[in-house]
Enzyme design. Structure first.
Site, mmCIF file in Angstrom:
data_model
loop_
_atom_site.group_PDB
_atom_site.id
_atom_site.type_symbol
_atom_site.label_atom_id
_atom_site.label_comp_id
_atom_site.label_asym_id
_atom_site.label_seq_id
_atom_site.Cartn_x
_atom_site.Cartn_y
_atom_site.Cartn_z
ATOM 1 N N HIS A 66 -7.018 63.033 111.907
ATOM 2 C CA HIS A 66 -6.416 64.056 111.060
ATOM 3 C C HIS A 66 -6.780 65.438 111.627
ATOM 4 O O HIS A 66 -7.641 65.562 112.498
ATOM 5 C CB HIS A 66 -6.893 63.915 109.628
ATOM 6 C CG HIS A 66 -6.315 62.736 108.914
ATOM 7 N ND1 HIS A 66 -6.426 62.533 107.560
ATOM 8 C CD2 HIS A 66 -5.598 61.678 109.383
ATOM 9 C CE1 HIS A 66 -5.819 61.415 107.217
ATOM 10 N NE2 HIS A 66 -5.305 60.886 108.311
ATOM 11 N N GLU A 83 -8.432 67.984 110.425
ATOM 12 C CA GLU A 83 -9.804 68.431 110.241
ATOM 13 C C GLU A 83 -10.726 67.832 111.304
ATOM 14 O O GLU A 83 -11.633 68.499 111.816
ATOM 15 C CB GLU A 83 -10.309 68.059 108.844
ATOM 16 C CG GLU A 83 -9.507 68.693 107.716
ATOM 17 C CD GLU A 83 -8.395 67.802 107.205
ATOM 18 O OE1 GLU A 83 -8.165 67.795 105.984
ATOM 19 O OE2 GLU A 83 -7.736 67.114 108.023
ATOM 20 N N ALA A 87 29.317 70.828 111.627
ATOM 21 C CA ALA A 87 29.919 72.000 112.253
ATOM 22 C C ALA A 87 31.359 72.109 111.767
ATOM 23 O O ALA A 87 32.046 71.096 111.614
ATOM 24 C CB ALA A 87 29.878 71.886 113.775
ATOM 25 N N TRP A 147 33.738 69.374 120.442
ATOM 26 C CA TRP A 147 32.649 70.288 120.127
ATOM 27 C C TRP A 147 33.174 71.562 119.490
ATOM 28 O O TRP A 147 34.002 72.274 120.059
ATOM 29 C CB TRP A 147 31.852 70.615 121.386
ATOM 30 C CG TRP A 147 31.140 69.417 121.948
ATOM 31 C CD1 TRP A 147 31.418 68.753 123.097
ATOM 32 C CD2 TRP A 147 30.035 68.735 121.354
ATOM 33 N NE1 TRP A 147 30.559 67.689 123.277
ATOM 34 C CE2 TRP A 147 29.695 67.656 122.213
ATOM 35 C CE3 TRP A 147 29.292 68.916 120.180
ATOM 36 C CZ2 TRP A 147 28.653 66.774 121.927
ATOM 37 C CZ3 TRP A 147 28.256 68.041 119.908
ATOM 38 C CH2 TRP A 147 27.958 66.993 120.770
ATOM 39 N N THR A 171 32.636 58.370 111.896
ATOM 40 C CA THR A 171 31.963 59.170 112.922
ATOM 41 C C THR A 171 31.533 58.288 114.088
ATOM 42 O O THR A 171 31.692 58.657 115.262
ATOM 43 C CB THR A 171 30.736 59.888 112.333
ATOM 44 O OG1 THR A 171 31.173 60.778 111.303
ATOM 45 C CG2 THR A 171 29.999 60.676 113.403
ATOM 46 N N ASP A 197 33.298 59.100 117.637
ATOM 47 C CA ASP A 197 32.502 59.823 118.638
ATOM 48 C C ASP A 197 31.632 58.923 119.513
ATOM 49 O O ASP A 197 31.115 59.384 120.533
ATOM 50 C CB ASP A 197 31.590 60.843 117.946
ATOM 51 C CG ASP A 197 32.370 61.920 117.203
ATOM 52 O OD1 ASP A 197 33.585 62.042 117.462
ATOM 53 O OD2 ASP A 197 31.771 62.621 116.376
#
Length: 347
Positions: A49, A51, A155, A174, A200, A204
């Site tokens: 961790h 610490e 986008a 794009w 999608t 793509d």
């Protein structure tokens, strides 16, 4: 001065984002006589961790008995993969600890602070508290809301379309520029999982990796009701753990790093996805799906951030962008592409 050192803790914490899950990435600084003598952040899961790393980095351990330790999140007080950090602080007799925010995990939840105070340590809580909570937002969302932290991303064109009406190939069109595309790969490295829907995936054929940035590739989540995505597509290449959510009554055998999970498409899609992701201990998800998938999460109110690129082009017609009906919290210019970031205060 407390805020000065806590800001450094936050900078350190950011270095571990995407590598420590399901643990949060914590930052820690040790200060003696107004000088930083040690610092560290959370190691990849199973490791030290923050610490521990900060204390180990102190060359002269005798100075710890006169030092102040700063940490973004309450030190743990229970045994997990590693011993309790609160015990290590007590062992080295560090007299003062400044904490950004309390850990809401049921195994901690103030017990670390109590352990330190009972040992005679002076503890201050709440230094840059909101910034620390923001840093650990993924962790807190899982603990407090019992669902992953959800980031929506898409986008759109200046006239509000995500995709043209027709495409000639199964390659993406794009809208955003190369700077924005690289930024998306950075985001992917920071989140535990990435999700797309059937349309999608078919349109793509995405890899959903981090090739333009580096780091850990996210777990891939595919929503495919009738298993229409061809198994020779990139999502099935076995390079990354992949979970396919489907309504098919005949589930294929899970193999080649691909698991099939049934869901009921007559019920709330967003809620079921959250349930599956929590079952698999996934802390956060970047949703890069199409309009239908994104709108399902928006309508259900199950989202925390929306990151929307506005490209410098128009389609005139095509697939309309999701409807968010929110005011932008942050607007950034990436050359000819604008980035709007929205926060869901109601989630």
């Amino acid at each position: 001065m407390h805020e000065y050192y806590m800001k450094r803790c936050l900078e350190l914490a950011q270095k571990g984002v995407g590598t420590t899950r399901p643990n949060p990435s914590v930052g820690c600084v040790v200060v003696y006589n107004d000088q930083v003598i040690g610092e560290g952040y959370t190691s990849p899961y199973g490791g030290n961790h923050a610490e521990v790393n900060a204390i180990q980095s102190v060359q002269d351990k005798r100075l710890l008995q006169k030092a102040t330790l700063y940490v973004t999140l309450e030190p743990c007080s229970h045994y997990g993969k590693t011993p309790p950090c609160a015990d290590l602080i007590v062992k080295h007799q560090i007299p003062k600890v400044v904490i950004g925010c309390v850990d809401t995990h049921s195994k901690v939840a103030g017990k670390g602070i109590e352990r330190l105070r009972n040992a005679g340590c002076v503890v201050e809580v709440g230094c840059l508290e909101e910034a620390c909570k923001e840093q650990h937002r993924r962790f807190f969302t899982v603990q407090n809301k019992k669902r992953p932290y959800i980031v929506l991303k898409w986008a759109e064109t200046t006239d509000g379309f995500m995709a043209p009406k027709e495409k000639s190939t199964n390659r993406p069109v794009w809208i955003s520029n190369s700077n924005a595309q690289q930024l998306v790969h950075k985001w992917r490295s920071e989140e535990h999982a990435i999700l797309v829907g059937t349309n999608t995936a078919i349109s793509d054929n995405p890899k959903l990796d981090v090739r333009k940035w580096g780091g850990n590739a996210p777990v891939r989540i595919l929503i495919d009701r009738t298993l229409r995505v061809p198994t020779n597509y990139a999502l099935y290449d076995g390079s990354v753990s992949t979970i396919v959510l489907t309504g098919s009554s005949r589930l294929p055998v899970s193999q080649n790093n691909v698991q099939y999970v049934p869901i009921d498409f007559e019920k709330s899609l967003a809620e079921q996805v959250c349930g599956v992701l929590i079952k698999y201990d996934i802390q956060s998800v970047l949703i890069e799906g199409g309009r239908q998938t994104l709108q399902a999460f928006i309508d259900a109110g199950l989202w925390d951030e929306a990151r929307v690129f506005i490209g410098d082009m128009s389609f005139g017609d095509g697939v309309a962008a999701p409807i968010l009906n929110r005011s932008t919290n942050i607007e950034t210019s990436l050359s000819n592409t604008l980035l709007h970031v929205y926060k869901n205060a109601d989630s």
